[in-house]
Design a protein around this motif. Sequence first.
Motif, PDB file in Angstrom:
ATOM      1  N   SER A 319       0.828  -1.207   0.000  1.00  0.00           N
ATOM      2  CA  SER A 319       0.000   0.000   0.000  1.00  0.00           C
ATOM      3  C   SER A 319       0.863   1.260   0.000  1.00  0.00           C
ATOM      4  CB  SER A 319      -0.946   0.000   1.205  1.00  0.00           C
ATOM      5  OG  SER A 319      -0.231   0.031   2.422  1.00  0.00           O
ATOM      6  N   THR A 371     -11.463  -6.841   9.301  1.00  0.00           N
ATOM      7  CA  THR A 371     -11.466  -6.059   8.051  1.00  0.00           C
ATOM      8  C   THR A 371     -11.156  -4.602   8.348  1.00  0.00           C
ATOM      9  OG1 THR A 371     -13.063  -7.561   7.021  1.00  0.00           O
ATOM     10  CG2 THR A 371     -12.836  -5.358   6.067  1.00  0.00           C
ATOM     11  N   ILE A 375      -7.689  -2.650   7.110  1.00  0.00           N
ATOM     12  CA  ILE A 375      -7.789  -1.425   6.294  1.00  0.00           C
ATOM     13  C   ILE A 375      -7.105  -0.261   6.997  1.00  0.00           C
ATOM     14  CG2 ILE A 375      -9.386   0.282   5.342  1.00  0.00           C
ATOM     15  CD1 ILE A 375     -11.353  -2.000   4.842  1.00  0.00           C
ATOM     16  N   LEU A 379      -3.914   1.797   5.510  1.00  0.00           N
ATOM     17  CA  LEU A 379      -4.097   3.204   5.138  1.00  0.00           C
ATOM     18  C   LEU A 379      -3.085   4.115   5.834  1.00  0.00           C
ATOM     19  CD1 LEU A 379      -7.990   3.667   5.046  1.00  0.00           C
ATOM     20  CD2 LEU A 379      -6.410   3.622   3.111  1.00  0.00           C
TER      21      LEU A 379
END
Length: 496
Positions: A319, A371, A375, A379
């Motif tokens: 990411s 989840t 995330i 992020l």
Amino acid sequence: MYSAPTKQPHPIKNRTSFRDKIPARLVLYFLSWSGFLVSFMMRNDMNIALVAMISNSNATESLNNEHTPKLNLGGASDDQISGIKSWIIGSFFWCYVLSQVVGGIATEALGTKSVFGWSQLATALCSLLMPLAAEVHYAVVIALRSIQGFASGLTWPAMYAIVGYWIPLAERSRFMSSFQGFSIGIGLTYPLCGFIITKFGWPPVFYTTGLLGVSWCLLWYTLAFNTPREHPRITKEELNYIELNVGEEVLNSVTMKVPWRQIFLSLPVWAIGITTFGRIFVHYVFITSGPTFMDSILKFKVSTNGIVSGLPFLGSYVSAVLFCYIADKLLLHKIMTLTNVRKVFTALSQVVPGLLIAALGYIDNIGVLLTFWFIAVMLITASYAGAMANIIDLAPNYGHSGAVLAFCQTIHMSASFISPLTVGYIVTDEKSISQWRIIFVISGIIAVATYIFYQFFATAEIQPWNALRPINNQEDEEAKMVPREKAEKKYIPKST
């Protein structure tokens, strides 16, 4: 003052073997990437090992666990255990914060090779001694963790310094991705340590990470050199390429006095330090307290705990690269100004994770909870296209950018020990979801509140106190990707 390490250069030769055909800059990239990977394995092994060192519930699955030693708590009561765990976790970061400026001074005097190498070796030796310390008393563990923290705090300023001598400006952003080796280190640590604890108990965890650290040091001392001219195997072509592109920048930085007073009074610099404090606070709730939460609340066995704790950090490496790529495209195609790019990605790294972590304590479904967890962790890496990259925007000159980094890290890395201490103060009963809920909500509020300060005071414009580089006659890659926000702004030469 920043000065280049001086040493008798080795004769420069042409490439004659396969080994010589490997660019020295590529070798340095690998050493940087693997160095941060190993460093973060040694600093995070305690987070999951501590669960097995104290807990008897879900800590291990091995049939030999009754023979596995436990941490000597010195007769502490059950109510004091949570606080002791927080002190052990937080002890690493007390000295880590204090050693940031020391790292810059030591690197100036001794060079990156010595500072980075010896700091890694000290951390590794402490890891090897950790099982013995745990048998003696938890206070000895705290002392070793403090030494590890001080040593590890030297690594970032040391590696930032060597970049200016080795990496041309057009390659610098790509080289900085080597620092993301720490995400892989965190991601590998938890599942590896979970497996080791399950099969062999917790002491081999520290022997494994310590031996990895010592092995890496041997590689570092063999292959790393402070400057290109010290490298015995660099070719004339690569040396000429490096010196042509970084020579003037490094030469000018030697006599550059760091404007500490202006940096200290700069609101944009404070904006970076404050907002990143919020990001680090949330990040370390996941890093240091995550395994305990999964053990006490989610009731994961240690092998499952290691995998689930590590996976989002492995994803973080991907990411981070993705966010930096998107940010570059937004700038290249002039879709957004540089300041707005920094603010958008900083918000993505703090506001959204802040809202997600605040919701964790109210979610009953484990699948949904994990989840949100994954995330949020992934992020957080958007900051490397946001506030962390903003440091170079404000002060692009070598020396000044390092000073801004040291100042900001002194502010935001204090969250690395405040975060676990806060958890230890509030979560006195690790099986109480209501207490964990308070921590998650506080973390969310801190993340959002610190971003608001950044939104008002952040900018990507070069600051007046930065002595700017003269324009290079050749248009470089960075000039294409990062256009100045005010066309009338001009580069001024550095004063001598």
